[in-house]
Design an enzyme around this catalytic site. Structure first.
Site, PDB file in Angstrom:
ATOM      1  N   VAL A  17       0.831  -1.201   0.000  1.00  6.62           N
ATOM      2  CA  VAL A  17       0.000   0.000   0.000  1.00  6.62           C
ATOM      3  C   VAL A  17       0.871   1.259   0.000  1.00  6.62           C
ATOM      4  O   VAL A  17       0.721   2.142  -0.847  1.00  6.62           O
ATOM      5  CB  VAL A  17      -0.960  -0.012   1.208  1.00  6.62           C
ATOM      6  CG1 VAL A  17      -1.680   1.317   1.339  1.00  6.62           C
ATOM      7  CG2 VAL A  17      -1.966  -1.145   1.067  1.00  6.62           C
ATOM      8  N   LYS A  58      16.625  -1.500   4.127  1.00  5.81           N
ATOM      9  CA  LYS A  58      15.556  -1.334   3.127  1.00  5.81           C
ATOM     10  C   LYS A  58      15.517   0.097   2.589  1.00  5.81           C
ATOM     11  O   LYS A  58      15.328   0.316   1.396  1.00  5.81           O
ATOM     12  CB  LYS A  58      14.193  -1.707   3.738  1.00  5.81           C
ATOM     13  CG  LYS A  58      14.029  -3.200   3.893  1.00  5.81           C
ATOM     14  CD  LYS A  58      12.627  -3.564   4.329  1.00  5.81           C
ATOM     15  CE  LYS A  58      12.539  -5.079   4.518  1.00  5.81           C
ATOM     16  NZ  LYS A  58      11.363  -5.485   5.262  1.00  5.81           N
ATOM     17  N   GLU A  80      -2.753  -6.852  -5.120  1.00  8.31           N
ATOM     18  CA  GLU A  80      -1.378  -7.202  -5.436  1.00  8.31           C
ATOM     19  C   GLU A  80      -1.352  -7.787  -6.844  1.00  8.31           C
ATOM     20  O   GLU A  80      -2.302  -8.426  -7.270  1.00  8.31           O
ATOM     21  CB  GLU A  80      -0.846  -8.222  -4.433  1.00  8.31           C
ATOM     22  CG  GLU A  80      -0.650  -7.607  -3.069  1.00  8.31           C
ATOM     23  CD  GLU A  80      -0.148  -8.604  -2.039  1.00  8.31           C
ATOM     24  OE1 GLU A  80       0.455  -9.617  -2.426  1.00  8.31           O
ATOM     25  OE2 GLU A  80      -0.375  -8.359  -0.851  1.00  8.31           O
ATOM     26  N   LYS A 135     -14.038  -0.347   3.719  1.00  3.04           N
ATOM     27  CA  LYS A 135     -12.936  -1.252   3.375  1.00  3.04           C
ATOM     28  C   LYS A 135     -13.227  -2.676   3.845  1.00  3.04           C
ATOM     29  O   LYS A 135     -13.067  -3.652   3.107  1.00  3.04           O
ATOM     30  CB  LYS A 135     -11.632  -0.711   3.991  1.00  3.04           C
ATOM     31  CG  LYS A 135     -10.436  -1.621   3.845  1.00  3.04           C
ATOM     32  CD  LYS A 135      -9.985  -1.731   2.400  1.00  3.04           C
ATOM     33  CE  LYS A 135      -9.044  -2.889   2.233  1.00  3.04           C
ATOM     34  NZ  LYS A 135      -7.789  -2.613   1.670  1.00  3.04           N
ATOM     35  N   CYS A 145      -5.024  -9.766   2.956  1.00  2.00           N
ATOM     36  CA  CYS A 145      -6.223  -8.971   3.265  1.00  2.00           C
ATOM     37  C   CYS A 145      -7.475  -9.787   3.537  1.00  2.00           C
ATOM     38  O   CYS A 145      -8.032  -9.708   4.627  1.00  2.00           O
ATOM     39  CB  CYS A 145      -6.498  -7.993   2.134  1.00  2.00           C
ATOM     40  SG  CYS A 145      -5.261  -6.708   2.056  1.00  2.00           S
TER      41      CYS A 145
HETATM   42  C1  UDX Z   1      -7.678  -7.923  -1.937  1.00  2.00           C
HETATM   43  C2  UDX Z   1      -8.770  -7.018  -2.513  1.00  2.00           C
HETATM   44  O1  UDX Z   1      -9.157  -7.502  -3.813  1.00  2.00           O
HETATM   45  C3  UDX Z   1      -8.257  -5.583  -2.617  1.00  2.00           C
HETATM   46  O2  UDX Z   1      -9.280  -4.714  -3.071  1.00  2.00           O
HETATM   47  C4  UDX Z   1      -7.772  -5.128  -1.234  1.00  2.00           C
HETATM   48  O3  UDX Z   1      -7.224  -3.821  -1.293  1.00  2.00           O
HETATM   49  C5  UDX Z   1      -6.741  -6.098  -0.690  1.00  2.00           C
HETATM   50  O4  UDX Z   1      -7.287  -7.429  -0.678  1.00  2.00           O
HETATM   51  P1  UDX Z   1      -5.460  -9.090  -2.862  1.00  2.00           P
HETATM   52  O5  UDX Z   1      -5.265  -9.628  -1.489  1.00  2.00           O
HETATM   53  O6  UDX Z   1      -4.286  -8.475  -3.570  1.00  2.00           O
HETATM   54  O7  UDX Z   1      -6.601  -7.955  -2.874  1.00  2.00           O
HETATM   55  O8  UDX Z   1      -5.973 -10.303  -3.750  1.00  2.00           O
HETATM   56  P2  UDX Z   1      -7.290 -10.661  -4.570  1.00  2.00           P
HETATM   57  O9  UDX Z   1      -7.056 -10.441  -6.004  1.00  2.00           O
HETATM   58  O10 UDX Z   1      -8.480 -10.039  -3.970  1.00  2.00           O
HETATM   59  O11 UDX Z   1      -7.335 -12.245  -4.321  1.00  2.00           O
HETATM   60  C6  UDX Z   1      -7.454 -12.771  -3.002  1.00  2.00           C
HETATM   61  C7  UDX Z   1      -7.527 -14.265  -3.007  1.00  2.00           C
HETATM   62  O12 UDX Z   1      -8.765 -14.706  -3.543  1.00  2.00           O
HETATM   63  C8  UDX Z   1      -6.452 -14.986  -3.826  1.00  2.00           C
HETATM   64  O13 UDX Z   1      -5.954 -16.071  -3.063  1.00  2.00           O
HETATM   65  C9  UDX Z   1      -7.180 -15.495  -5.049  1.00  2.00           C
HETATM   66  O14 UDX Z   1      -6.618 -16.677  -5.566  1.00  2.00           O
HETATM   67  C10 UDX Z   1      -8.560 -15.749  -4.474  1.00  2.00           C
HETATM   68  N1  UDX Z   1      -9.640 -15.705  -5.483  1.00  2.00           N
HETATM   69  C11 UDX Z   1      -9.930 -14.529  -6.106  1.00  2.00           C
HETATM   70  C12 UDX Z   1     -10.384 -16.849  -5.749  1.00  2.00           C
HETATM   71  O15 UDX Z   1     -10.147 -17.919  -5.176  1.00  2.00           O
HETATM   72  N2  UDX Z   1     -11.416 -16.752  -6.646  1.00  2.00           N
HETATM   73  C13 UDX Z   1     -11.742 -15.596  -7.282  1.00  2.00           C
HETATM   74  O16 UDX Z   1     -12.700 -15.601  -8.082  1.00  2.00           O
HETATM   75  C14 UDX Z   1     -10.970 -14.449  -7.017  1.00  2.00           C
END
Ligand code: UDX
Length: 430
Positions: free
Chosen positions: A11, A35, A155, A204, A260
């Site tokens: 972030v 870092k 991410e 959020k 998250c």
């Molecule tokens: C998430 C939120 O999407 C983002 O808006 C917030 O700011 C941070 O948390 P992130 O943790 O980067 O983002 O990953 P995301 O793309 O949301 O995927 C999370 C998990 O869900 C992954 O393990 C992914 O494999 C899984 N996933 C996602 C599924 O199993 N099925 C789906 O259809 C989508």
């Protein structure tokens, strides 16, 4: 505008470099000397496509600066963003010690008027505590307002999410703070949601809890479809075509992970509990997610005739999703643990997460590529849908394996094609 970000995780560093790219002067404060020295040279501590390039570009243009020292950055900043981690404690509550620590360090260096805005995901009420801390420690003449500006970036596509967010949420009670934050975000396209602090904090959690709910719903439908002989993927595809539902986040698989979703549903459950509300729906979401991971182990056992003992299992993909080296709460950890418990010998490969995985996963073999990992394996399991896994030469894979079994935890292969090649194939919901 001159602004500061405290924290250089996904972030902090991504938002800081995007605001620098938009022409602001941006300070990033960290607490690890090594870092910070690396960042000054454009060497970044995380893997995120495109991030190193944008950091280097803005270091060179002298728009982004890195420091350990609050007094270098805070006095000249109009907005100070807190973007430090809020990891879960054992009881699921968010650990806010870093957030409060940072608030204490900001306060003495405030001058003139400053907005202190939180980007970290924090429970409702946290920003009020930040206000109290700063009020006690700031110089008498310094004025400030607090705000909650939650971040929704994903991410793997964090840069583009930050340049083109679906919405920009600004929560504050002060018109002056709101105007300043709107001005800072002006070059970024997106729907503005201007609201109070509690609402912004809640948005959020609600967004992440809903995303998690969608995924667990998809996993439940996929599971049930398998039991009744329906094609779960077709069901979900058709369901997602309804505009009211939408097709995003309806992919069933090996469960959701990352820094998250798992943490935020636990934190929201905890927030609800402190108010006497039993958010049963979210408990189920978490339970279904754990079942989705267990289901991969069960499927593996089924393909290996009921026993994992002494079987060699190749795992493709360790990070919680593609395009990241992040192993936080990755389903691979839980699933590999379950396979090892059954007595299996595990070989793994991931294009970028191997170094992080080595710190967490012990007693397994790390292979150098997609083909070495499958040598003499009785089963291949796909846990992360990296693009390079989609393009594999499956004929070659079959020759290298001892037994041609595949559990496709992310549904990246075509079941018909794979079976035609002689594999015994199990996907999720197919
Ligand atoms: C998430 C939120 O999407 C983002 O808006 C917030 O700011 C941070 O948390 P992130 O943790 O980067 O983002 O990953 P995301 O793309 O949301 O995927 C999370 C998990 O869900 C992954 O393990 C992914 O494999 C899984 N996933 C996602 C599924 O199993 N099925 C789906 O259809 C989508």
């Amino acid at each position: 505008m001159t602004i500061t970000f405290i924290g250089h995780g996904y972030v902090g560093l991504v938002s800081a470099s995007v605001f620098a790219d938009l022409g602001n002067t941006v300070w990033v404060i960290g607490h690890t000397k090594e870092k910070i020295e690396n960042l000054k040279k454009g060497i970044i501590p995380i893997y995120e496509p495109g991030l190193e390039e944008i950091v280097r570009k803005n270091v060179k243009a002298k728009r982004i600066f890195f420091t350990l020292d609050y007094k270098d950055a805070i006095p000249e900043s109009s907005v100070v963003f807190i973007a430090v981690g809020t990891p879960p404690k054992d009881n699921g509550e968010a650990d806010l010690s870093a957030v409060f620590e940072v608030a204490k360090k900001i306060a003495p260096y405030l001058t003139g008027y400053t907005v202190v805005a939180t980007k970290s995901t924090v429970p409702v009420g946290t920003n009020r505590k930040i206000k109290e801390i700063i009020n006690q420690l700031k110089p008498q003449k310094a004025e400030f307002d607090i705000a909650s500006v939650p971040e929704f970036l994903r991410e793997g596509q964090a840069i583009s999410d930050t340049f083109h967010p679906d919405r920009i949420v600004i929560g504050t009670e002060s018109k002056q703070a709101e105007n300043l934050l709107v001005e800072l975000h002006k070059p970024i396209d997106g729907n503005y949601v201007l609201t109070n602090i509690e609402t912004a904090e809640m948005i959020k959690y609600a967004a992440n809890a809903f995303l998690a709910t969608k995924i667990s719903f998809a996993n439940s439908i996929a599971y049930l479809s398998g039991l009744i002989g329906a094609d779960g993927l077709k069901v979900l595809e058709a369901v997602g075509l309804d505009k009211r539902i939408g097709s995003y986040f309806l992919s069933p698989g090996a469960g959701f992970g990352g820094s998250c979703l798992p943490k935020d549903i636990k934190a929201l459950l905890n927030i609800a509990k402190t108010k006497g509300y039993d958010f049963g729906l979210l408990k189920e979401v978490d339970k279904v997610n754990n079942q989705a991971m267990k289901e991969i182990v069960s499927k593996s056992k089924r393909l290996l005739k009921g026993s994992l003992d002494n079987k060699t299992i190749a795992v493709l993909g360790l990070s919680f999703k593609p395009n990241t080296d992040d192993m936080r709460d990755a389903p691979s950890i839980e699933i590999i643990g379950g396979l090892k418990k059954g007595g299996a010998k595990i070989k793994v490969y991931d294009p970028v997460a191997m170094e992080n995985a080595k710190k967490i996963l012990k007693g397994i073999t790390f292979s150098k590529d997609c083909y070495q990992v499958v040598e003499d394996a009785d089963l291949l399991i796909v846990l992360t849908e990296w693009n390079e896994f989609r393009q594999l030469d499956l004929k070659k894979i079959k020759k290298l394996m001892r037994k041609p079994n595949i559990v496709d935890g992310r549904n990246i292969y075509d079941p018909k094609e794979t079976r035609k090649l002689g594999f015994v194939y199990l996907g999720v919901g197919r």
